[in-house]
Design an enzyme around this catalytic site. Structure first.
Site, PDB file in Angstrom:
ATOM      1  N   ALA A  25       0.837  -1.210   0.000  1.00  0.00           N
ATOM      2  CA  ALA A  25       0.000   0.000   0.000  1.00  0.00           C
ATOM      3  C   ALA A  25       0.869   1.256   0.000  1.00  0.00           C
ATOM      4  O   ALA A  25       0.923   1.998  -0.984  1.00  0.00           O
ATOM      5  CB  ALA A  25      -0.938  -0.013   1.206  1.00  0.00           C
ATOM      6  N   ALA A  26       1.623   1.471   1.078  1.00  0.00           N
ATOM      7  CA  ALA A  26       2.441   2.687   1.196  1.00  0.00           C
ATOM      8  C   ALA A  26       3.485   2.746   0.083  1.00  0.00           C
ATOM      9  O   ALA A  26       3.667   3.799  -0.548  1.00  0.00           O
ATOM     10  CB  ALA A  26       3.109   2.728   2.570  1.00  0.00           C
TER      11      ALA A  26
ATOM     12  N   ARG B 295       5.318  10.668 -10.608  1.00  0.00           N
ATOM     13  CA  ARG B 295       4.597  11.813 -11.191  1.00  0.00           C
ATOM     14  C   ARG B 295       5.293  13.137 -10.846  1.00  0.00           C
ATOM     15  O   ARG B 295       5.311  14.063 -11.653  1.00  0.00           O
ATOM     16  CB  ARG B 295       3.149  11.859 -10.667  1.00  0.00           C
ATOM     17  CG  ARG B 295       2.216  10.875 -11.388  1.00  0.00           C
ATOM     18  CD  ARG B 295       0.740  11.260 -11.219  1.00  0.00           C
ATOM     19  NE  ARG B 295       0.313  11.244  -9.830  1.00  0.00           N
ATOM     20  CZ  ARG B 295      -0.093  10.152  -9.182  1.00  0.00           C
ATOM     21  NH1 ARG B 295      -0.143   8.986  -9.819  1.00  0.00           N
ATOM     22  NH2 ARG B 295      -0.471  10.215  -7.919  1.00  0.00           N
TER      23      ARG B 295
ATOM     24  N   SER C 234       1.060  -3.936  -4.906  1.00  0.00           N
ATOM     25  CA  SER C 234      -0.092  -3.039  -4.929  1.00  0.00           C
ATOM     26  C   SER C 234      -1.431  -3.769  -4.837  1.00  0.00           C
ATOM     27  O   SER C 234      -2.161  -3.893  -5.809  1.00  0.00           O
ATOM     28  CB  SER C 234      -0.069  -2.175  -6.210  1.00  0.00           C
ATOM     29  OG  SER C 234      -1.062  -1.182  -6.152  1.00  0.00           O
TER      30      SER C 234
ATOM     31  N   CYS D  39      -6.574  -5.617   3.139  1.00  0.00           N
ATOM     32  CA  CYS D  39      -7.803  -5.512   3.938  1.00  0.00           C
ATOM     33  C   CYS D  39      -8.967  -6.252   3.298  1.00  0.00           C
ATOM     34  O   CYS D  39      -9.976  -6.523   3.955  1.00  0.00           O
ATOM     35  CB  CYS D  39      -8.223  -4.053   4.099  1.00  0.00           C
ATOM     36  SG  CYS D  39      -6.939  -3.014   4.781  1.00  0.00           S
TER      37      CYS D  39
ATOM     38  N   VAL E  78      15.197  -7.158  -0.225  1.00  0.00           N
ATOM     39  CA  VAL E  78      16.329  -6.311   0.177  1.00  0.00           C
ATOM     40  C   VAL E  78      16.853  -6.865   1.499  1.00  0.00           C
ATOM     41  O   VAL E  78      16.128  -6.908   2.490  1.00  0.00           O
ATOM     42  CB  VAL E  78      15.910  -4.837   0.310  1.00  0.00           C
ATOM     43  CG1 VAL E  78      17.059  -4.008   0.907  1.00  0.00           C
ATOM     44  CG2 VAL E  78      15.515  -4.275  -1.056  1.00  0.00           C
TER      45      VAL E  78
ATOM     46  N   ASP F  25       2.883   0.501   7.393  1.00  0.00           N
ATOM     47  CA  ASP F  25       2.819  -0.349   8.581  1.00  0.00           C
ATOM     48  C   ASP F  25       4.159  -0.580   9.269  1.00  0.00           C
ATOM     49  O   ASP F  25       4.192  -1.129  10.373  1.00  0.00           O
ATOM     50  CB  ASP F  25       2.226  -1.713   8.224  1.00  0.00           C
ATOM     51  CG  ASP F  25       0.750  -1.635   7.908  1.00  0.00           C
ATOM     52  OD1 ASP F  25       0.186  -0.523   7.961  1.00  0.00           O
ATOM     53  OD2 ASP F  25       0.155  -2.687   7.601  1.00  0.00           O
TER      54      ASP F  25
ATOM     55  N   ASN G 114      -1.633   4.577   2.883  1.00  0.00           N
ATOM     56  CA  ASN G 114      -1.789   5.329   1.639  1.00  0.00           C
ATOM     57  C   ASN G 114      -1.419   6.793   1.814  1.00  0.00           C
ATOM     58  O   ASN G 114      -0.734   7.369   0.971  1.00  0.00           O
ATOM     59  CB  ASN G 114      -3.223   5.211   1.139  1.00  0.00           C
ATOM     60  CG  ASN G 114      -3.365   4.087   0.137  1.00  0.00           C
ATOM     61  OD1 ASN G 114      -3.031   4.241  -1.024  1.00  0.00           O
ATOM     62  ND2 ASN G 114      -3.816   2.928   0.604  1.00  0.00           N
TER      63      ASN G 114
ATOM     64  N   TYR H  40     -30.365  15.663   8.802  1.00  0.00           N
ATOM     65  CA  TYR H  40     -31.448  14.836   9.347  1.00  0.00           C
ATOM     66  C   TYR H  40     -32.548  14.616   8.309  1.00  0.00           C
ATOM     67  O   TYR H  40     -32.983  15.541   7.625  1.00  0.00           O
ATOM     68  CB  TYR H  40     -32.079  15.485  10.586  1.00  0.00           C
ATOM     69  CG  TYR H  40     -33.463  14.944  10.876  1.00  0.00           C
ATOM     70  CD1 TYR H  40     -33.631  13.589  11.178  1.00  0.00           C
ATOM     71  CD2 TYR H  40     -34.595  15.748  10.792  1.00  0.00           C
ATOM     72  CE1 TYR H  40     -34.891  13.064  11.399  1.00  0.00           C
ATOM     73  CE2 TYR H  40     -35.864  15.234  11.016  1.00  0.00           C
ATOM     74  CZ  TYR H  40     -36.014  13.888  11.317  1.00  0.00           C
ATOM     75  OH  TYR H  40     -37.259  13.375  11.517  1.00  0.00           O
TER      76      TYR H  40
END
Lengths: 452, 452
Positions: B10-11, B21, B38, B42, B79, B283, B305, B426
């Protein structure tokens, strides 16, 4: 101490209950011209739809409950005059007129449906408005014998009624004088609502925008058609007028109490009118807008409850300012949730801001989940300062969730930059990994001068 | 410029996409020992449950998409060492070892399941953890041939798995070492969750609290039962360990990068580690808690993220502080929503606050509506200042909505008094006239010293 409350639907009922708890020895009386007290007017479309069959489910507190709490309730008792120097009100029932003393007066007269300027509008039995319990009962009864209905107006209540009638198998025509439905939203969002509703297959309803009902046609007290200014004739078995509401502020105005530009009663933050021992709350009064700072008139049941409470506290001598409203609202029409808070783009310009906005359309939860829906979310901020100004959401049932988080951010006067990394909950059945609200903030961030 | 990213769930995936980018000319590479890149970890319980059948729905970006964006992805490439003075990493695949230069390094090594200290825990093929795509596939395959399952641990993932297995007809035993399930919540809320789940009729699951699995029994690589310290033997066809996670921080620690009390990597607000050109996100690292100010370790996909994005921005030279987290979380188990944000009562005390709290249990929408559910909402504030500290909600599907509004209030450091008249939306299908969140604030107001 005599505390007189005029009106007892939401604000008045709340104020009465609260002030009696605060001042148990006070003589608390509610006078209302209504046949019911303390009920959920907002629930009428759902009663008409048939979500529940006993209208009494709409009643919050009964007369007996009020009495048991030591509160007097006078139904069908209209206050005809407020005598400020004498601190009295003139109360008229069908058979009787009397004067009642007050030490503190709380005006909670609410609002009434706006009756548009239509030829014959008052001449037929099957032309309705939706405000009181009796309205709901009469509309439901008639609906069950009808095949066609004309709804005049396509705001929140108009579209809630559309759902009710469609679900009961009626052919529905909605006449809207504006060039778009749900005109409380910005044009782009209104157009998406229209597109969404018109994409329903085999739909049995039609919107006529840019149309004004000029005349109601019928005989023997029964309307059979409407005629529009463009010359259309639409035959119908019943007609419901939902073209907005007007504040019941004439009583106050006649007594010399100051009203605002909207026509509703002006109050300060303590819900105090221009006369110090007279308070007003609910749909009959204006309130400050938390973003624009202007005095606005946003008649909504949730606000009425809060204002009733605040008016009672202040009338009881407990200093309790009411900071104001955001105009937060939500409505459902045929599985479409429509929700908003704060200023629209147009209102932002009128309030002197320099608005920029961002819109995202995306799944409301992760797309691999079976119940995935969609959301289109628009957020508006001030370009110069990054201050969040408002937002609008349409989509599946979770759309309102994002508007409530945004309302909280508006209340706190947060900027886009303050909000963008907000730790909103995430799990596949509840959201996308990056919540739509954070997505829209990320885009908006690049559009405000105060970069983030 | 060479940008090396270690880890790509994720990260890491987010950081890679963002930095490419920002710096299109940079050489961006992801190294991961995983077989996938990627993906939504969850979503695994929902894949196991069968909400969708193709695991590829969990993939966010494919290797091909990364390559098309000019990002190199090296799968099954671990790594093994970070050489800080040389600005190089040692990468090992099955057949090959090589050194890669970096100018900026982003560590996104994530977390791994905690393996409890159980005899024979590593000796059987049908003992699983849930973290990677392969785990999900293997569990689902085995589940479809199984009748009984033991889940070790009753946190968010444990209960999501419970739902998955129950919906697939398995008999489920959940073993929890604490004296209550969902121990991330305060005791009172944990107890309500238990009560709610145990009130399901004909339920095919059982919780064993205050129990520790001491041994797994079986033969020929197949576990057939677990044994607990109290001597219980529970026969089973499969075992899933969901007793929490530990940060994959050893690589960083071995290189001399500072780690925190939690064992996760310490970073500043720019997601920078103790080595200036090495960032960490997701994480594997700690983050500041917005209420306590402490450095905490809250490994969640939504946070990963955000941190990935922030790490990329800072690594690209764009100053972007990450203010911190609230630990907002939500989970579903068999129509029960469990959600929380901010500090629990216990954490509030540990952080030096003087917490008071209020709890309300009420319908989540007006009770006359057909889809009415329920919500129990607990909000915690500091008695002295009225500062909102946290909250927990359990109930029907709308329970998370209130927690997101509360999270926004926590982010803005609002007090109970600031919040109590919040203009939340409401309408009968969406809320009660006075939203449960406002009800609880009204009660809480009377319990803080800073009255409102």
């Amino acid at each position: 101490m005599n505390i007189v409350i005029i009106g007892g639907v939401a604000a008045g009922a709340k104020a009465a209950a609260k002030i009696k708890r605060l001042l148990p020895d006070a003589n608390v009386s509610i006078y209302t011209d209504d046949t019911h007290v303390s009920y959920s007017s907002c629930g009428l479309p759902y009663y008409i739809e048939g979500n529940f069959t006993d209208y009494r489910a709409l009643l919050v507190r009964s007369v007996e409950e009020f009495n048991a709490a030591g509160i007097n309730v006078y139904l069908q008792s209209k206050v005809e005059k407020i005598l400020i120097p004498q601190q009295q009100v003139l109360v008229c029932s069908n058979t009787d007129a009397r004067l009642e003393k007050y030490d503190r007066l709380i005006i909670a007269t609410g609002a009434r449906p706006l009756i548009p300027n239509i030829i014959n509008v008052n001449n037929f039995d099957n032309v309705y408005t939706v405000r009181k319990i009796e309205d709901g009962i009469a509309i439901r009864e008639k609906m069950l014998q009808s095949k066609r209905v004309v709804i005049v107006g396509s705001g929140f209540i108009g579209l809630e009624l559309l759902e009710a009638f469609v679900k009961n198998g009626l052919e529905v025509s909605v006449i809207e004088k504006s060039n778009r439905i749900m005109a409380a939203f910005d044009t782009d969002i209104s157009e998406l609502i229209l597109k969404r509703l018109e994409s329903i297959e085999n739909r049995n309803f039609k919107f006529y925008t840019n149309e004004i009902v000029s005349e109601i046609i019928g005989e023997n007290k029964t309307a059979t058609a409407i005629k529009t200014i463009s010359g259309k004739i639409i035959e119908t078995d019943m007609i419901v007028l939902s073209s907005g509401v007007v504040p019941n502020s004439e009583l106050a105005k006649d007594a010399g109490i100051t009203t605002g530009e909207s026509g509703a009663i002006k109050v300060n933050k303590l819900m105090q009118t221009s006369v110090p021992n007279i308070y007003a709350c609910g749909d009959c009064c204006e309130e400050p807008h938390l973003i624009s700072g202007k005095s606005v008139w946003v008649p909504l049941g949730s606000t009425a409850n809060k204002e009733g409470r605040v008016a009672a506290l202040n009338a009881a001598g407990i200093y309790t300012p009411f900071e104001g409203v955001l105009g937060s609202a939500v409505s459902r029409c045929l599985n479409t949730t429509m929700s908003m808070t704060g200023l629209t783009e147009k209102e932002a310009i009128e309030s002197g801001f320099n608005p920029v906005c961002a819109i995202v359309s995306k799944p409301d939860i992760v797309p691999y989940m079976p119940d995935v829906g969609d959301i289109t979310l628009k957020v508006i901020a001030d370009k110069t300062t990054g201050l969040l100004l408002g937002g609008q959401a349409i989509g599946s049932l979770g759309a309102d969730k994002r508007i409530n988080s945004l309302a909280t951010a508006l209340l706190a006067h947060m900027t886009v930059s303050d909000f963008r990394n907000n730790d909103l909950t995430y799990s596949p059945p509840y959201s996308t990994t990056i919540d739509p609200l954070l997505d829209v903030m990320n885009i908006l961030c690049s559009r405000v001068s105060n970069h983030c």
